[in-house]
Design an enzyme around this catalytic site. Sequence first.
Site, PDB file in Angstrom:
ATOM      1  N   THR A 143      -2.011  -7.846  10.883  1.00 46.99           N
ATOM      2  CA  THR A 143      -0.483  -8.227  11.341  1.00 46.99           C
ATOM      3  C   THR A 143       0.445  -7.966   9.872  1.00 46.99           C
ATOM      4  OG1 THR A 143      -1.030 -10.165  12.337  1.00 46.99           O
ATOM      5  CG2 THR A 143       0.992 -10.419  11.327  1.00 46.99           C
ATOM      6  N   SER A 182       2.293  -6.218  20.180  1.00 55.49           N
ATOM      7  CA  SER A 182       1.790  -7.046  19.348  1.00 55.49           C
ATOM      8  C   SER A 182       0.733  -6.298  18.090  1.00 55.49           C
ATOM      9  CB  SER A 182       0.604  -8.121  19.988  1.00 55.49           C
ATOM     10  OG  SER A 182      -0.270  -8.932  19.260  1.00 55.49           O
ATOM     11  N   THR A 183       0.746  -6.879  17.159  1.00 58.04           N
ATOM     12  CA  THR A 183      -0.275  -6.400  16.023  1.00 58.04           C
ATOM     13  C   THR A 183      -1.512  -5.867  16.714  1.00 58.04           C
ATOM     14  OG1 THR A 183       0.651  -7.574  14.173  1.00 58.04           O
ATOM     15  CG2 THR A 183      -1.755  -6.870  13.918  1.00 58.04           C
ATOM     16  N   ASN A 184      -2.049  -6.855  17.859  1.00 62.00           N
ATOM     17  CA  ASN A 184      -3.256  -6.652  18.324  1.00 62.00           C
ATOM     18  C   ASN A 184      -3.636  -5.420  19.415  1.00 62.00           C
ATOM     19  OD1 ASN A 184      -3.862  -8.833  16.916  1.00 62.00           O
ATOM     20  ND2 ASN A 184      -3.727 -10.279  18.717  1.00 62.00           N
ATOM     21  N   THR A 229     -43.414  21.618   1.023  1.00 62.24           N
ATOM     22  CA  THR A 229     -43.433  20.530   1.732  1.00 62.24           C
ATOM     23  C   THR A 229     -43.916  19.485   0.863  1.00 62.24           C
ATOM     24  OG1 THR A 229     -45.716  20.877   2.808  1.00 62.24           O
ATOM     25  CG2 THR A 229     -43.811  21.663   4.050  1.00 62.24           C
ATOM     26  N   SER A 360     -23.766  18.412 -21.755  1.00 58.08           N
ATOM     27  CA  SER A 360     -24.150  17.323 -22.378  1.00 58.08           C
ATOM     28  C   SER A 360     -23.213  17.126 -23.672  1.00 58.08           C
ATOM     29  CB  SER A 360     -25.732  17.513 -23.038  1.00 58.08           C
ATOM     30  OG  SER A 360     -26.180  16.669 -24.042  1.00 58.08           O
ATOM     31  N   LYS A 366     -26.670  22.877 -22.449  1.00 59.32           N
ATOM     32  CA  LYS A 366     -26.873  22.219 -21.253  1.00 59.32           C
ATOM     33  C   LYS A 366     -26.076  22.319 -20.123  1.00 59.32           C
ATOM     34  CE  LYS A 366     -29.717  18.301 -19.873  1.00 59.32           C
ATOM     35  NZ  LYS A 366     -29.078  17.701 -18.523  1.00 59.32           N
TER      36      LYS A 366
END
Length: 511
Positions: A143, A182-184, A229, A360, A366
């Site tokens: 609303t 309506s808001t709905n 795997t 780093s 790195k």
Amino acid sequence: MKNGRFHPVARAPKRRSKDRPVKAKADTIKVATTETIELTGASTRREHDLIGERDIPAEAYWGVHTLRAVENFPITGVIVGHFPDFVRALVYVKQAAARANFRLGHLSKEKARAIEQACQRIAKEDKYQAQFIVDAVQGGAGTSTNMNTNEVVANVALELLGKPKGAYGMLHPNDDVNMSQSTNDAYPTALRLSIILASDALMYALEELAFGFKAKAVEFSDVLKIGRTQLQDAVPMTLGQEFDAYYVTIKEDVGRLKEIVRLFHEVNLGATAIGTGINSDPRYAALAIEELARVSQRPMVLASNLIEATSDMGAFVLFSGLLKRIAVKLSKICNDLRLLSSGPRAGFAEIRLPAVQAGSSIMPGKINPVIPEVVNQVAFLVIGHDITVTMCAEGGQLQLNAFEPTIGYCLLSCLRHLTAAITTLTTKCVTGIEADREHCQALVEQSIGLVTALGPSLGYEVSSRVAKRALAEKRKVADIVLEEELMTAEELEGLMRIETMTAPSRLAKRA
């Protein structure tokens, strides 16, 4: 009006003195948005609601209902205006409603034209997004968002008519902008439409990522490597095959996304409060949907049962599940990229990701896989939001679900974050990936997994023994086979060619 469309409003006349905003007694309003709005010494106007009167900044397009909501819901600090597609969808709904009400004779030409042009201006000009200041997470089933929209549209329309903001006797946020709504029905319709609009960017980002993986699949088509795997050596493949699998899995989700988004074309505009259509013309729903489709340029349709459509959140749950699926796939791919690039000396080091920043503050030289890492984190957020959407959908009661604002916040956030993360992954990582061809070749040649190709000829038991010896003695499989005279060099060469192991190659045994 000509051919169902309004001519532009003439240049607004100068305000008459009686229309000028009143200099009300200043006070200070604490607003739970990205900023605090101070009224001390500022020009204000006085507005009222059923609770009482309040001072509103004279230049604000929002009004008293918006102010109450801002004060009541200091929740996330993320305002509705943070989602431009949602703002556009909200005003598209208001524009469509005004057109329908005008066609039915319930709204005057002057008001309808002003509302339409206000909606068009809000949809096109980014500056109005900052006027949608209510928190995206709110009580009241949306609303507050609907009231915020009504007030902004009304005040922009009043400005176009040459009237001061807040002159609601001329054009009212509820009576005129919110007519037959309506808001709905207005809020969920706008939410569905905003998801359709925002999904365009996500689909484009996914297409670009898929293309990026395909380009790498072609580039790496001749790079032999060992497949794995459970993080253990398996059998040979090409790096191109690995990246082609990423292409396929992303590409298929583009198709799934297009399918699921179609569910949001069905809306409940015209349902008003609970789906019965109270306070609307019997012809209104069909006309409003027709106009919404025209305004949004999307094939919107009216739900077959408006009571069911007003309370059901099923499409949101399905869509959230798909976003989670995309997030899970992306995260798995990023896990792979981090593993394959691990090193540079003590890891897999089969690929090199683009160096985008120092890795780093203490270890010079790195470089970290920061782009895949940020995509992982976005994926975790999306997965968490899916749980929230599920609980919000389940929490609905009777003819309405009061938790649509949080559903909208989660889904629109997911769309925004996923789109940004995917674009970042494509442009700052995937397109710049390089293969270490020599290292890939060396790893596959040393792999015990090559013994798998001998299974059809030597059998599982003999092949297992060869593999065990090769592993224990740190020798190549081929050397063990020749030493035990299990095959001739010519026979072994035909079976142990790594290139042939990346595709079906089993031949029938000779009698």
